[in-house]
Motif scaffolding. Structure first.
Motif: not given
Length: 624
Positions: A34-44, A221-227, A295-299
């Motif tokens: 499971l991949v995604g940015v910090n705070g996207s909810g992976k551990t949850t 991938e977990l991104e923008n509340r979707k997979i 909107t595009s992901n912030q970097v």
């Protein structure tokens, strides 16, 4: 067919939705990352799948009786006193038999009748192979003292203990949250082999890209509340993700062009009298939502200033350090040069963190001298992280260091602007620290280190809990970093990409200096091991006729003696193993088993010494 699935899962914290309407399944034998940015909810999401947390929406569906094992980031040991209490479950008959057997064979006054009965019970329960597996797992993860109280363990030891227990229990589904944290590289390579043997089903979160690529065959991938799902390893995921983002960008641009036309129509204030007008208005709002949501992901942006560095940077002369009679560093000499990019490698407990603390002056050497240049400015990212006041606001933690920060291009940023560069939007800047995820706290720690504009950057396990996107940006920044870099990391990808030299802590105070990155070192070590294993110790003239000045007279005598001793010891071991296979008396069985273990240990020690002397004799490069 899925054995574990999430159906329309959604979860929120403080009215903020991490994800909504997630539906996916995991089939037997799939190894999912499971991949995604910090705070996207992976551990949850992992906690929900492990049924440690009830989702706000949706449900988890699994096969009846499915055994799911969960490795948490911060394991819970409540109710367990010792390591042994935790390892051996009360409800597992085989484990309890093995525990009692281990206790008895360690006790010289053990009751022989009980031991004989226990040996019979272990055979009846087919537990001998399981006993060997348990010993192997504990040994590989450096868990040796089963009587040690859990409350006395460090954070790393606790994580390894929880991992060992999970591997011993061997569930049908492994759910692993950052399994490589607190493991040294040798442990990680063993764990890779363990997890890819057999048809294990795995769901995990990891930042270790080599580990991810070698273990996983499926990415979510977990991104923008979707997979988004990808049927392949990490390399495949990167390729397909790039294609998806290109397609999304094209669709987004088309939607924006259409939205512009529809906006002109809306501004003419159409009255929703007809069904046609009303449907077009509804379509406009739906299109507007889609455009906003894509909107595009912030970097994250890293570009801090590097302080000027003089000719003298850092010099270590005959440095030594010991704790409780154990030598950590012995007579180490090194003069740091401009542009040095050095990785520090070694097993857990070999003294890597002690070495860093010596360099930064956190602790003092027992003997020797450490001389720091006048212009040297350390930036020290500690593995333990910062001791944050959980009730303090994020922006105040930054302002405690400086109100304004100078960037690499000379621009001056306010504390708030810098936080935005590090992906802390204004809403999060005024939140208290307790609301940040583990990875966000690590990112805040990293930002505090870089704010001081160091020219000698020391990173102790910087990858723990950081998401892969942040790691990629960190690596790009470090590649451009013009100061000295000293890196301790179990992340082989990071070591390979950023270092050109290694300090290898071999134990017993020895530090080898190797020119090359970690993969170079491993390949050379494996090649040397293959060459050595093809040479059998013997007393033949071929082995002793050629003498070189590399060995002293005393070492030559020692080598000759070893070449006579080793074949004799191996013959003795062979005889004992044959005798063991014919024994039935349990007392003699235990005595002989102990003798065999001692003999194997002696052979290992003598063989290693024989290899060392032969390397020196044949002048084999060892990276020094």
């Amino acid at each position: 067919m899925s054995i574990l699935a999430g159906e329309q899962l959604g979860h929120a914290f403080n009215d903020y939705w991490l994800f909504k309407d997630l539906t996916f399944g995991v089939a037997k034998g799939q190894r999912v990352s499971l991949v995604g940015v910090n705070g996207s909810g992976k551990t949850t999401l992992l906690r929900i799948l492990a049924e440690k947390l009830k989702p706000n929406e949706g449900k988890v569906v699994k096969e009846k009786g499915l055994h799911v094992g969960y490795l948490e980031q911060d394991p819970d040991f409540s109710g367990q006193k010792t390591v042994s209490d935790f390892i051996y479950s009360l409800d597992n008959k085989q484990q309890q038999l093995i525990r009692r057997y281990e206790e008895l064979i360690e006790n010289p006054d053990a009751d022989a009748t009980e031991l004989e009965s226990l040996i019979h019970d272990l055979s009846e329960a087919n537990a001998w192979e399981y006993e060997h597996e348990i010993k192997t797992i504990l040994q590989r993860l450096s868990i040796t003292n089963l009587d040690q109280e859990i409350k006395s363990l460090s954070g790393g030891q606790r994580k390894r203990l929880a991992l060992a227990k999970l591997l011993i229990d061997n569930p049908e589904v492994f759910i692993l949250d950052e399994p490589t944290n607190h493991l040294d590289i040798e442990m990680i390579e063993w764990l890779e082999s363990f997890l890819t043997t057999g048809q294990k089903t795995i769901i995990m979160v990891t930042h270790d890209r080599y580990f991810l690529d070698n273990v996983c065959n499926h990415i979510i991938e977990l991104e923008n509340r979707k997979i988004y799902t990808y049927n392949g390893n990490y390399g495949y995921f990167l390729e397909k993700k790039a294609e998806r983002e290109a397609s999304d960008a094209s669709t987004l641009q088309k939607n924006r062009n259409l939205l512009k036309k529809e906006l002109e129509w809306m501004r003419r204030m159409p009255k929703a009298r007809s069904t046609k007008s009303k449907s077009r208005i509804d379509a406009f709002y739906e299109l507007e939502d889609k455009t906003k949501g894509n909107t595009s992901n912030q970097v994250i942006e890293l570009s801090t200033k590097v302080a000027r560095q003089g000719n003298k940077i850092l010099e270590l002369e005959h440095v030594a350090k010991a704790y409780n009679g154990r030598t950590i560093i012995r007579d180490f000499n090194y003069t740091f040069k401009k542009g040095d990019r050095i990785g520090v490698a070694g097993k857990n407990g070999s003294g890597k963190s002690t070495f860093l603390n010596l360099i930064t002056g956190t602790i003092q050497p027992d003997t020797g001298e450490i001389s720091i240049g006048e212009t040297t400015q350390f930036g020290y990212y500690k593995q333990s992280g910062l001791e944050f006041d959980e009730s303090q606001r994020v922006i105040d933690i930054v302002k405690d260091v400086a109100e304004y920060i100078t960037m690499a291009d000379g621009k001056t940023l306010t504390a708030s602007q810098l936080l935005t560069h590090f992906l802390f939007p204004p809403a999060k800047q005024h939140n208290v620290v307790s609301k940040l995820s583990g990875g966000e706290k690590k990112r805040l720690h990293l930002m505090r280190v870089l704010m001081k504009n160091p020219n000698f950057l020391i990173l102790d396990e910087p990858t723990n809990d950081l998401d892969i996107d942040t790691l990629n940006v960190l690596e790009e920044f470090l590649e451009r970093f013009t100061g000295v870099l000293l890196l301790v990391s179990h992340d082989r990808y990071l070591m390979d990409r950023l270092t050109e030299q290694l300090f290898i802590l071999e134990g017993a105070g020895e530090v080898d200096v190797y020119s090359g990155n970690y993969t170079d070192y491993r390949l050379e070590k494996e090649e040397a091991s293959k060459t050595a294993s093809s040479i059998k110790p013997s007393v033949s003239a071929d082995n002793v006729s050629v003498k070189k000045n590399k060995l002293s007279f005393k070492e030559e005598q020692e080598l000759n003696k070893l070449e006579q001793e080793l074949p004799a010891l191996e013959n003795e071991l062979k005889s004992l193993l044959e005798e063991l296979s014919n024994l039935t008396n349990h007392v003699k069985l235990i005595e002989l088993s102990k003798k065999i273990e001692d003999l194997k240990a002696a052979i290992d020690v003598k063989t290693m010494r024989w290899l060392e002397l032969n390397e020196e004799k044949e002048n084999v490069p060892r990276g020094t």
